[in-house]
Design a protein around this motif. Structure first.
Motif, PDB file in Angstrom:
ATOM      1  N   UNK A  84      17.558  -8.819  18.329  1.00  0.00           N
ATOM      2  CA  UNK A  84      17.808  -8.369  19.488  1.00  0.00           C
ATOM      3  C   UNK A  84      16.765  -7.166  19.988  1.00  0.00           C
ATOM      4  N   UNK A  85      16.820  -6.738  21.315  1.00  0.00           N
ATOM      5  CA  UNK A  85      15.740  -5.751  21.833  1.00  0.00           C
ATOM      6  C   UNK A  85      16.059  -4.322  21.585  1.00  0.00           C
ATOM      7  N   UNK A  86      17.010  -3.942  20.639  1.00  0.00           N
ATOM      8  CA  UNK A  86      17.544  -2.570  20.369  1.00  0.00           C
ATOM      9  C   UNK A  86      16.418  -1.712  19.755  1.00  0.00           C
ATOM     10  N   UNK A  87      15.768  -2.461  18.543  1.00  0.00           N
ATOM     11  CA  UNK A  87      14.931  -1.490  17.527  1.00  0.00           C
ATOM     12  C   UNK A  87      13.289  -2.335  17.634  1.00  0.00           C
ATOM     13  N   UNK A  88      12.779  -1.508  18.265  1.00  0.00           N
ATOM     14  CA  UNK A  88      11.172  -2.083  18.399  1.00  0.00           C
ATOM     15  C   UNK A  88      10.711  -1.370  17.017  1.00  0.00           C
ATOM     16  N   UNK A  89       9.912  -2.423  16.516  1.00  0.00           N
ATOM     17  CA  UNK A  89       9.057  -1.889  15.321  1.00  0.00           C
ATOM     18  C   UNK A  89       7.482  -1.484  15.968  1.00  0.00           C
ATOM     19  N   UNK A  90       7.214  -2.307  16.632  1.00  0.00           N
ATOM     20  CA  UNK A  90       5.789  -1.839  17.430  1.00  0.00           C
ATOM     21  C   UNK A  90       5.602  -2.639  18.782  1.00  0.00           C
ATOM     22  N   UNK A  91       4.927  -1.930  19.698  1.00  0.00           N
ATOM     23  CA  UNK A  91       4.321  -2.934  20.747  1.00  0.00           C
ATOM     24  C   UNK A  91       2.969  -2.326  20.957  1.00  0.00           C
ATOM     25  N   UNK A  92       2.188  -3.423  21.326  1.00  0.00           N
ATOM     26  CA  UNK A  92       0.779  -3.246  21.692  1.00  0.00           C
ATOM     27  C   UNK A  92       0.394  -4.193  22.921  1.00  0.00           C
ATOM     28  N   UNK A  93      -0.367  -3.398  23.590  1.00  0.00           N
ATOM     29  CA  UNK A  93      -0.827  -4.058  25.011  1.00  0.00           C
ATOM     30  C   UNK A  93      -2.204  -4.404  24.774  1.00  0.00           C
ATOM     31  N   UNK A  94      -2.518  -5.425  25.249  1.00  0.00           N
ATOM     32  CA  UNK A  94      -4.090  -5.989  25.229  1.00  0.00           C
ATOM     33  C   UNK A  94      -4.326  -5.880  26.769  1.00  0.00           C
ATOM     34  N   UNK A  95      -5.416  -4.847  26.773  1.00  0.00           N
ATOM     35  CA  UNK A  95      -5.605  -4.647  28.260  1.00  0.00           C
ATOM     36  C   UNK A  95      -7.021  -5.144  28.697  1.00  0.00           C
ATOM     37  N   UNK A  96      -7.789  -6.018  27.558  1.00  0.00           N
ATOM     38  CA  UNK A  96      -9.104  -6.473  27.963  1.00  0.00           C
ATOM     39  C   UNK A  96      -8.848  -7.721  28.814  1.00  0.00           C
ATOM     40  N   UNK A  97      -9.669  -8.630  29.295  1.00  0.00           N
ATOM     41  CA  UNK A  97      -9.723  -9.845  29.830  1.00  0.00           C
ATOM     42  C   UNK A  97      -9.405 -10.540  29.197  1.00  0.00           C
ATOM     43  N   UNK A  98      -8.477 -11.670  29.625  1.00  0.00           N
ATOM     44  CA  UNK A  98      -7.894 -12.724  28.733  1.00  0.00           C
ATOM     45  C   UNK A  98      -8.793 -13.548  27.851  1.00  0.00           C
ATOM     46  N   UNK A  99      -9.950 -14.007  28.435  1.00  0.00           N
ATOM     47  CA  UNK A  99     -10.913 -14.791  27.475  1.00  0.00           C
ATOM     48  C   UNK A  99     -11.534 -13.844  26.123  1.00  0.00           C
TER      49      UNK A  99
END
Length: 179
Positions: A84-99
């Protein structure tokens, strides 16, 4: 829009582009600019300044947050403890261009998914819980097949204990039943 060439190189990852293409980085900034114009990453206007296209920013930006209208398109990977979405271990955002970020995102996901070492014909191999080719294909699909003009959620990969969910803004071009 209307930025000098030096600012184009501050915003776009020219080294990353040429590395992905398997070419050496040209010494001349004018050669890079010509290549980017041919790829439709940038446009030169009559005043001699440059416009970065949405495609250029989405594919090879150093940071999507530098582009106000595209900052919400950075890829998010969220790893949950359970189903479920209750307990997050880690979140990471990749903000570079897709390629530029594609392989980095795949490698990150592969470190999270279940895996085991097995011995086959006296050779130790790693067996992944999900095929790498499926991860690559699904990631590419959420990047490519999204409604760029819709705001809301980023392209997102959510990893649960028993599944992975890939999602993006927008809806399929064909009905779900046909897929």
């Amino acid at each position: 829009e209307n930025i000098p060439l030096k600012d184009v190189f501050l915003l776009l990852d020219s080294a990353g582009y040429y590395e992905k293409m398997g070419f050496a980085l040209p010494a001349s900034e004018n050669k890079i600019a010509d290549d980017f114009i041919n790829e439709k990453f940038i446009r030169k206007d009559d005043a001699g300044s440059y416009d970065i296209t949405n495609m250029g920013a989405l594919l090879i930006s150093k940071d999507l947050n530098s582009f106000e209208k595209l900052s919400h398109k950075a890829v998010r990977v969220i790893w949950y403890k359970d189903n479920n979405r209750l307990d997050t271990i880690r979140e990471k955002v990749f903000s570079k261009g897709y390629a530029v970020a594609y392989n980095e995102i795949v490698e990150y996901i592969l470190t999270i998914i279940p895996q085991e070492e097995v011995i086959e014909e006296s050779i130790r191999k790693v067996r992944l819980g999900y095929p790498e080719i499926a991860i690559r294909e699904l990631l590419a699909n959420i990047m490519i097949h999204q409604a760029i003009d819709q705001k809301g959620t980023n392209p997102m990969i959510e990893l649960f204990k028993d599944r992975i969910e890939f999602s993006n803004a927008g809806s399929p071009l064909v009905s779900i039943e046909r897929i």
